[in-house]
Write a protein that holds these residues in place. Structure first.
Motif, PDB file in Angstrom:
ATOM      1  N   GLN A  85       0.906  -1.485  -0.174  1.00  0.00           N
ATOM      2  CA  GLN A  85       0.149   0.198  -0.025  1.00  0.00           C
ATOM      3  C   GLN A  85       0.763   0.952  -0.225  1.00  0.00           C
ATOM      4  O   GLN A  85       1.010   2.427  -0.452  1.00  0.00           O
ATOM      5  N   LEU A  86       2.206   1.670   0.128  1.00  0.00           N
ATOM      6  CA  LEU A  86       3.342   2.250   0.731  1.00  0.00           C
ATOM      7  C   LEU A  86       3.272   2.980  -0.658  1.00  0.00           C
ATOM      8  O   LEU A  86       3.454   3.704  -1.277  1.00  0.00           O
ATOM      9  N   VAL A  87       3.475   1.727  -1.641  1.00  0.00           N
ATOM     10  CA  VAL A  87       3.767   1.907  -3.263  1.00  0.00           C
ATOM     11  C   VAL A  87       2.915   2.406  -3.792  1.00  0.00           C
ATOM     12  O   VAL A  87       3.446   3.430  -4.401  1.00  0.00           O
ATOM     13  N   ALA A  88       1.211   1.952  -3.266  1.00  0.00           N
ATOM     14  CA  ALA A  88       0.609   2.891  -4.276  1.00  0.00           C
ATOM     15  C   ALA A  88       0.157   3.862  -3.445  1.00  0.00           C
ATOM     16  O   ALA A  88      -0.601   4.639  -4.769  1.00  0.00           O
ATOM     17  N   LEU A  89       0.572   3.472  -2.035  1.00  0.00           N
ATOM     18  CA  LEU A  89       0.498   5.621  -1.672  1.00  0.00           C
ATOM     19  C   LEU A  89       1.442   6.366  -2.202  1.00  0.00           C
ATOM     20  O   LEU A  89       1.134   7.884  -2.636  1.00  0.00           O
ATOM     21  N   LEU A  90       2.593   5.510  -2.370  1.00  0.00           N
ATOM     22  CA  LEU A  90       3.869   6.741  -2.851  1.00  0.00           C
ATOM     23  C   LEU A  90       3.380   7.255  -4.801  1.00  0.00           C
ATOM     24  O   LEU A  90       3.616   8.706  -4.997  1.00  0.00           O
ATOM     25  N   GLU A  91       2.483   6.658  -4.511  1.00  0.00           N
ATOM     26  CA  GLU A  91       2.301   6.731  -6.123  1.00  0.00           C
ATOM     27  C   GLU A  91       1.184   7.554  -6.853  1.00  0.00           C
ATOM     28  O   GLU A  91       1.081   8.159  -8.022  1.00  0.00           O
ATOM     29  N   LEU A  92       0.726   7.986  -5.850  1.00  0.00           N
ATOM     30  CA  LEU A  92      -0.182   8.859  -5.737  1.00  0.00           C
ATOM     31  C   LEU A  92       0.047  10.367  -5.685  1.00  0.00           C
ATOM     32  O   LEU A  92       0.958  10.929  -5.941  1.00  0.00           O
ATOM     33  N   PRO A  93      -0.929  11.386  -6.494  1.00  0.00           N
ATOM     34  CA  PRO A  93      -0.292  12.533  -6.526  1.00  0.00           C
ATOM     35  C   PRO A  93      -0.365  13.037  -5.872  1.00  0.00           C
ATOM     36  O   PRO A  93      -1.278  13.066  -5.139  1.00  0.00           O
ATOM     37  N   PRO A  94      -0.008  14.188  -5.407  1.00  0.00           N
ATOM     38  CA  PRO A  94      -0.151  15.116  -4.489  1.00  0.00           C
ATOM     39  C   PRO A  94      -1.379  15.676  -4.049  1.00  0.00           C
ATOM     40  O   PRO A  94      -1.635  15.414  -2.628  1.00  0.00           O
ATOM     41  N   LYS A  95      -2.131  15.839  -4.702  1.00  0.00           N
ATOM     42  CA  LYS A  95      -3.455  16.271  -4.779  1.00  0.00           C
ATOM     43  C   LYS A  95      -4.297  14.698  -4.304  1.00  0.00           C
ATOM     44  O   LYS A  95      -5.106  15.442  -3.551  1.00  0.00           O
ATOM     45  N   LEU A  96      -4.155  14.268  -5.033  1.00  0.00           N
ATOM     46  CA  LEU A  96      -4.641  12.723  -3.618  1.00  0.00           C
ATOM     47  C   LEU A  96      -4.515  12.280  -2.526  1.00  0.00           C
ATOM     48  O   LEU A  96      -5.585  12.184  -1.260  1.00  0.00           O
ATOM     49  N   ARG A  97      -3.128  12.995  -2.516  1.00  0.00           N
ATOM     50  CA  ARG A  97      -2.922  12.668  -1.525  1.00  0.00           C
ATOM     51  C   ARG A  97      -3.606  12.909   0.367  1.00  0.00           C
ATOM     52  O   ARG A  97      -3.434  12.879   1.426  1.00  0.00           O
ATOM     53  N   ARG A  98      -3.116  13.947  -0.650  1.00  0.00           N
ATOM     54  CA  ARG A  98      -3.840  15.713   0.209  1.00  0.00           C
ATOM     55  C   ARG A  98      -5.576  15.612   0.597  1.00  0.00           C
ATOM     56  O   ARG A  98      -5.963  15.695   2.139  1.00  0.00           O
ATOM     57  N   ARG A  99      -6.232  14.935  -0.171  1.00  0.00           N
ATOM     58  CA  ARG A  99      -7.586  14.084  -0.320  1.00  0.00           C
ATOM     59  C   ARG A  99      -7.894  12.894   0.949  1.00  0.00           C
ATOM     60  O   ARG A  99      -8.576  13.216   1.447  1.00  0.00           O
ATOM     61  N   LEU A 100      -6.838  12.720   0.488  1.00  0.00           N
ATOM     62  CA  LEU A 100      -6.789  11.123   2.126  1.00  0.00           C
ATOM     63  C   LEU A 100      -6.230  11.767   2.869  1.00  0.00           C
ATOM     64  O   LEU A 100      -7.176  11.223   4.687  1.00  0.00           O
ATOM     65  N   LEU A 101      -6.049  12.131   3.343  1.00  0.00           N
ATOM     66  CA  LEU A 101      -5.177  12.843   4.424  1.00  0.00           C
ATOM     67  C   LEU A 101      -6.400  13.623   5.355  1.00  0.00           C
ATOM     68  O   LEU A 101      -6.762  13.875   6.277  1.00  0.00           O
ATOM     69  N   ASN A 102      -6.887  13.981   4.346  1.00  0.00           N
ATOM     70  CA  ASN A 102      -7.804  15.205   4.595  1.00  0.00           C
ATOM     71  C   ASN A 102      -9.406  14.074   5.148  1.00  0.00           C
ATOM     72  O   ASN A 102      -9.906  14.683   6.036  1.00  0.00           O
ATOM     73  N   ASN A 103      -9.345  13.416   4.621  1.00  0.00           N
ATOM     74  CA  ASN A 103     -10.677  12.916   4.261  1.00  0.00           C
ATOM     75  C   ASN A 103     -10.388  11.561   6.323  1.00  0.00           C
ATOM     76  O   ASN A 103     -11.551  11.209   6.383  1.00  0.00           O
ATOM     77  N   VAL A 104      -9.317  11.475   6.095  1.00  0.00           N
ATOM     78  CA  VAL A 104      -9.278  10.176   7.165  1.00  0.00           C
ATOM     79  C   VAL A 104      -9.273  11.209   8.380  1.00  0.00           C
ATOM     80  O   VAL A 104      -9.523  10.753   9.548  1.00  0.00           O
ATOM     81  N   SER A 105      -8.357  12.414   8.319  1.00  0.00           N
ATOM     82  CA  SER A 105      -8.582  13.333   9.781  1.00  0.00           C
ATOM     83  C   SER A 105     -10.515  13.617  10.096  1.00  0.00           C
ATOM     84  O   SER A 105     -10.416  13.654  10.693  1.00  0.00           O
ATOM     85  N   LYS A 106     -11.146  14.139   9.018  1.00  0.00           N
ATOM     86  CA  LYS A 106     -12.417  13.772   9.063  1.00  0.00           C
ATOM     87  C   LYS A 106     -13.445  12.501   9.430  1.00  0.00           C
ATOM     88  O   LYS A 106     -14.033  12.602  10.600  1.00  0.00           O
ATOM     89  N   ARG A 107     -12.319  11.455   9.658  1.00  0.00           N
ATOM     90  CA  ARG A 107     -13.135  10.782  10.048  1.00  0.00           C
ATOM     91  C   ARG A 107     -12.294  10.369  11.311  1.00  0.00           C
ATOM     92  O   ARG A 107     -13.332  10.169  12.246  1.00  0.00           O
ATOM     93  N   VAL A 108     -11.767  10.765  12.175  1.00  0.00           N
ATOM     94  CA  VAL A 108     -10.986  11.096  13.042  1.00  0.00           C
ATOM     95  C   VAL A 108     -12.080  12.047  14.199  1.00  0.00           C
ATOM     96  O   VAL A 108     -12.184  11.426  15.256  1.00  0.00           O
ATOM     97  N   ARG A 109     -12.339  12.646  13.382  1.00  0.00           N
ATOM     98  CA  ARG A 109     -12.562  13.382  14.149  1.00  0.00           C
ATOM     99  C   ARG A 109     -14.387  13.334  14.214  1.00  0.00           C
ATOM    100  O   ARG A 109     -15.516  13.215  15.497  1.00  0.00           O
ATOM    101  N   SER A 110     -14.947  12.849  13.343  1.00  0.00           N
ATOM    102  CA  SER A 110     -16.297  12.094  13.778  1.00  0.00           C
ATOM    103  C   SER A 110     -16.461  10.363  15.028  1.00  0.00           C
ATOM    104  O   SER A 110     -16.593  10.859  15.491  1.00  0.00           O
ATOM    105  N   ILE A 111     -15.036  10.108  15.080  1.00  0.00           N
ATOM    106  CA  ILE A 111     -15.152   9.392  16.172  1.00  0.00           C
ATOM    107  C   ILE A 111     -14.791  10.336  17.423  1.00  0.00           C
ATOM    108  O   ILE A 111     -15.302   9.959  18.197  1.00  0.00           O
ATOM    109  N   SER A 112     -14.028  10.713  17.149  1.00  0.00           N
ATOM    110  CA  SER A 112     -13.744  11.418  18.649  1.00  0.00           C
ATOM    111  C   SER A 112     -14.701  12.060  19.098  1.00  0.00           C
ATOM    112  O   SER A 112     -14.892  12.742  20.417  1.00  0.00           O
TER     113      SER A 112
END
Length: 226
Positions: free
Chosen positions: A18-45
């Motif tokens: 998955q790290l290989v797949a992650l590193l192949e993502l363009p910055p825009k999609l990595r940013r989207r990934l982090l934003n989505n994860v952060s918002k899920r953590v916010r919901s969990i919290s």
């Protein structure tokens, strides 16, 4: 871990494939990934606040017996939780206001320290915008807060205006807790032990749970239309 925000670096949370797949993502999609994860953590919290549970599933330490508050603890902090920093590799979930971060840190990590009556009298004038609210000032007066004001030889109960001018928001909150907890004890006490128990709701849980969440969202990103 002692903290008042949740920092997320996705590079250490994915397995090799998955790290290989992650590193192949363009910055825009990595940013989207982090934003989505952060918002899920916010919901969990926020859900932990709703259920009044710590990260390990244990219930929040109860209020002091003398406290009459019925509102769920940390509800205000949960509502203000937000993504405060975001890039293609890192994200931070926390609070934008410095005073709110301070309060969150006190609650998350717990506090145990001794304050004396002399220290409580040494309040300096605070900048506009950081002062105690009118609601806090009125609450302090009801709780019997006294201080030595300029030109007066004895402790007196200050006015609402004086409190708003000389006591900042964070210290007002701490004073309210002190006085509220100590009301049933001797009014002549010259020092107080301040103890705020840990109430830890910020984060998805363990490192493995964080990793699983990151990998779940990563798969959604990989399988979604570009």
């Amino acid at each position: 871990m002692a903290r008042n925000n949740f920092d997320l670096d996705i590079r250490g949370l994915a397995d090799a494939e998955q790290l290989v797949a992650l590193l192949e993502l363009p910055p825009k999609l990595r940013r989207r990934l982090l934003n989505n994860v952060s918002k899920r953590v916010r919901s969990i919290s926020r859900k932990r606040v709703s259920t009044q549970q710590n990260l390990d599933g244990t219930p929040f330490a109860p209020r002091k017996a003398s406290s009459k508050g019925k509102k769920k603890m940390e509800s205000g902090l949960g509502k203000l939780l937000d993504v405060t920093r975001l890039s293609a590799n890192e994200a931070e979930l926390g609070w934008r206001n410095a005073l709110t971060r301070w309060v969150a840190s006190q609650q998350h990590n717990g506090v145990s320290e001794r304050r004396t009556a002399a220290q409580m009298r040494q309040w300096n004038r605070v900048p506009v915008g950081l002062a105690a609210t009118e609601k806090q000032a009125k609450r302090l007066r009801r709780l019997g807060f006294k201080t030595r004001q300029a030109g007066k030889k004895t402790l007196t109960r200050p006015s609402v205006a004086w409190i708003k001018e000389h006591v900042n928001y964070a210290k007002a909150g701490l004073l309210i807790r002190i006085l509220d907890d100590e009301q049933s004890e001797s009014s002549g006490a010259q020092s107080w032990e301040i103890t705020l128990p840990k109430r830890q709701f910020l984060g998805p849980g363990t490192e493995s749970e964080t990793s699983a969440l990151v990998n779940l969202v990563l798969q959604q990103i990989l399988n979604s239309p570009r």
